[in-house]
Write a protein that holds these residues in place. Sequence first.
Motif, PDB file in Angstrom:
ATOM      1  N   LEU A 147       1.610   6.707  -6.810  1.00 40.33           N
ATOM      2  CA  LEU A 147       0.526   7.615  -7.186  1.00 40.33           C
ATOM      3  C   LEU A 147       0.904   9.073  -6.923  1.00 40.33           C
ATOM      4  N   GLU A 148       1.628   9.329  -5.835  1.00 37.32           N
ATOM      5  CA  GLU A 148       2.078  10.693  -5.554  1.00 37.32           C
ATOM      6  C   GLU A 148       3.056  11.170  -6.627  1.00 37.32           C
ATOM      7  N   ARG A 149       3.953  10.278  -7.073  1.00 32.91           N
ATOM      8  CA  ARG A 149       4.887  10.646  -8.151  1.00 32.91           C
ATOM      9  C   ARG A 149       4.134  10.923  -9.445  1.00 32.91           C
ATOM     10  N   ASP A 150       3.137  10.061  -9.758  1.00 32.36           N
ATOM     11  CA  ASP A 150       2.344  10.271 -10.971  1.00 32.36           C
ATOM     12  C   ASP A 150       1.575  11.588 -10.908  1.00 32.36           C
ATOM     13  N   LEU A 151       1.027  11.894  -9.752  1.00 30.21           N
ATOM     14  CA  LEU A 151       0.303  13.152  -9.571  1.00 30.21           C
ATOM     15  C   LEU A 151       1.238  14.345  -9.748  1.00 30.21           C
ATOM     16  N   LEU A 152       2.427  14.239  -9.184  1.00 28.20           N
ATOM     17  CA  LEU A 152       3.403  15.326  -9.327  1.00 28.20           C
ATOM     18  C   LEU A 152       3.796  15.510 -10.792  1.00 28.20           C
ATOM     19  N   LEU A 153       3.995  14.406 -11.517  1.00 28.78           N
ATOM     20  CA  LEU A 153       4.310  14.489 -12.954  1.00 28.78           C
ATOM     21  C   LEU A 153       3.174  15.167 -13.704  1.00 28.78           C
ATOM     22  N   SER A 154       1.934  14.745 -13.425  1.00 30.68           N
ATOM     23  CA  SER A 154       0.786  15.353 -14.105  1.00 30.68           C
ATOM     24  C   SER A 154       0.694  16.846 -13.804  1.00 30.68           C
ATOM     25  N   GLN A 155       0.928  17.211 -12.572  1.00 31.85           N
ATOM     26  CA  GLN A 155       0.875  18.623 -12.184  1.00 31.85           C
ATOM     27  C   GLN A 155       1.962  19.426 -12.903  1.00 31.85           C
ATOM     28  N   GLN A 156       3.153  18.879 -12.982  1.00 30.70           N
ATOM     29  CA  GLN A 156       4.239  19.584 -13.669  1.00 30.70           C
ATOM     30  C   GLN A 156       3.953  19.696 -15.166  1.00 30.70           C
ATOM     31  N   LEU A 157       3.399  18.634 -15.753  1.00 29.67           N
ATOM     32  CA  LEU A 157       3.038  18.701 -17.178  1.00 29.67           C
ATOM     33  C   LEU A 157       1.974  19.772 -17.416  1.00 29.67           C
ATOM     34  N   LEU A 158       0.970  19.834 -16.562  1.00 31.50           N
ATOM     35  CA  LEU A 158      -0.076  20.846 -16.703  1.00 31.50           C
ATOM     36  C   LEU A 158       0.505  22.256 -16.578  1.00 31.50           C
ATOM     37  N   ASP A 159       1.414  22.423 -15.630  1.00 35.24           N
ATOM     38  CA  ASP A 159       2.036  23.745 -15.480  1.00 35.24           C
ATOM     39  C   ASP A 159       2.790  24.143 -16.740  1.00 35.24           C
ATOM     40  N   GLN A 160       3.467  23.188 -17.379  1.00 38.30           N
ATOM     41  CA  GLN A 160       4.215  23.486 -18.598  1.00 38.30           C
ATOM     42  C   GLN A 160       3.289  23.729 -19.789  1.00 38.30           C
ATOM     43  N   VAL A 161       2.238  22.936 -19.905  1.00 36.33           N
ATOM     44  CA  VAL A 161       1.349  23.017 -21.058  1.00 36.33           C
ATOM     45  C   VAL A 161       0.417  24.229 -20.949  1.00 36.33           C
ATOM     46  N   GLN A 162       0.089  24.640 -19.740  1.00 38.31           N
ATOM     47  CA  GLN A 162      -0.853  25.744 -19.570  1.00 38.31           C
ATOM     48  C   GLN A 162      -0.367  27.016 -20.253  1.00 38.31           C
ATOM     49  N   SER A 163       0.914  27.234 -20.253  1.00 43.24           N
ATOM     50  CA  SER A 163       1.423  28.450 -20.898  1.00 43.24           C
ATOM     51  C   SER A 163       1.273  28.390 -22.425  1.00 43.24           C
ATOM     52  N   LEU A 164       1.120  27.205 -22.992  1.00 45.55           N
ATOM     53  CA  LEU A 164       0.980  27.049 -24.434  1.00 45.55           C
ATOM     54  C   LEU A 164      -0.464  27.151 -24.915  1.00 45.55           C
ATOM     55  N   VAL A 165      -1.417  27.115 -24.006  1.00 40.20           N
ATOM     56  CA  VAL A 165      -2.829  27.189 -24.369  1.00 40.20           C
ATOM     57  C   VAL A 165      -3.180  28.641 -24.703  1.00 40.20           C
ATOM     58  N   ARG A 166      -3.986  28.791 -25.725  1.00 42.56           N
ATOM     59  CA  ARG A 166      -4.383  30.144 -26.142  1.00 42.56           C
ATOM     60  C   ARG A 166      -5.188  30.818 -25.041  1.00 42.56           C
ATOM     61  N   ARG A 167      -5.059  32.111 -24.962  1.00 45.91           N
ATOM     62  CA  ARG A 167      -5.743  32.885 -23.920  1.00 45.91           C
ATOM     63  C   ARG A 167      -7.266  32.920 -24.124  1.00 45.91           C
ATOM     64  N   ASP A 168      -7.713  32.779 -25.340  1.00 47.26           N
ATOM     65  CA  ASP A 168      -9.143  32.840 -25.574  1.00 47.26           C
ATOM     66  C   ASP A 168      -9.821  31.464 -25.444  1.00 47.26           C
ATOM     67  N   CYS A 169      -9.069  30.426 -24.985  1.00 48.14           N
ATOM     68  CA  CYS A 169      -9.628  29.085 -24.747  1.00 48.14           C
ATOM     69  C   CYS A 169     -10.011  28.969 -23.265  1.00 48.14           C
TER      70      CYS A 169
ATOM     71  N   TYR B 128       0.829  -1.204   0.000  1.00 46.38           N
ATOM     72  CA  TYR B 128       0.000   0.000   0.000  1.00 46.38           C
ATOM     73  C   TYR B 128       0.866   1.258   0.000  1.00 46.38           C
ATOM     74  N   LEU B 129       1.916   1.259   0.807  1.00 46.50           N
ATOM     75  CA  LEU B 129       2.791   2.434   0.858  1.00 46.50           C
ATOM     76  C   LEU B 129       3.492   2.667  -0.478  1.00 46.50           C
ATOM     77  N   SER B 130       3.928   1.592  -1.135  1.00 43.69           N
ATOM     78  CA  SER B 130       4.579   1.766  -2.441  1.00 43.69           C
ATOM     79  C   SER B 130       3.569   2.274  -3.473  1.00 43.69           C
ATOM     80  N   THR B 131       2.314   1.791  -3.394  1.00 45.65           N
ATOM     81  CA  THR B 131       1.273   2.284  -4.307  1.00 45.65           C
ATOM     82  C   THR B 131       1.016   3.772  -4.073  1.00 45.65           C
ATOM     83  N   ILE B 132       0.954   4.174  -2.818  1.00 40.99           N
ATOM     84  CA  ILE B 132       0.744   5.588  -2.499  1.00 40.99           C
ATOM     85  C   ILE B 132       1.892   6.437  -3.026  1.00 40.99           C
TER      86      ILE B 132
END
Length: 162
Positions: free
Chosen positions: A106-128, A99-103
């Motif tokens: 999942l925390e690493r995957d969440l951190l990766l997703s958050q970092q990807l979103l932070d990087q991609v958000q700047s590329l999204v058009r302002r009118d979207c 369970y601890l290894s799964t947690i």
Amino acid sequence: LQMLERQVVGGEQAENKDLKEKRKRRKKYADERRMQLAVALQQSDEDSSDWVLLHVYDSIQEEVRAKSKLLEKMQKKLRAAETEIKDLQSEFELEKIDYLSTIRRLERDLLLSQQLLDQVQSLVRRDCNYSNLEKIKHESIWDEETGRWKIPEPVIQKTRLP
């Protein structure tokens, strides 16, 4: 002399029929109870500790042997119970580690997703509508049936000058 003998042997109430009847009932009840106890002893498990207490021994050596056998049986049961407890503890420990290894994963995957979103958000058009992630998170709905998030469709809002 016979009258004195009857009084001594049976007491003053040797001729009392009610007392004789009462003695017969008591004796009958005692015999029934003894039979019930005998049946219960036969049905009882020989491993129980009551067996040692209720058994009549011919010699001290026989009693020592019987109690030694019972002690050995109880020690075997104790060792088996201790082994089972250790097995259960190790099994629970393995599940806890899993369970601890799964947690952690999942925390690493969440951190990766958050970092990807932070990087991609700047590329999204302002009118979207996806330029504001907090607004998208707020508008998203969890669907229990599918086990997925329902996220609003991307919309580009074009503003036209009059």
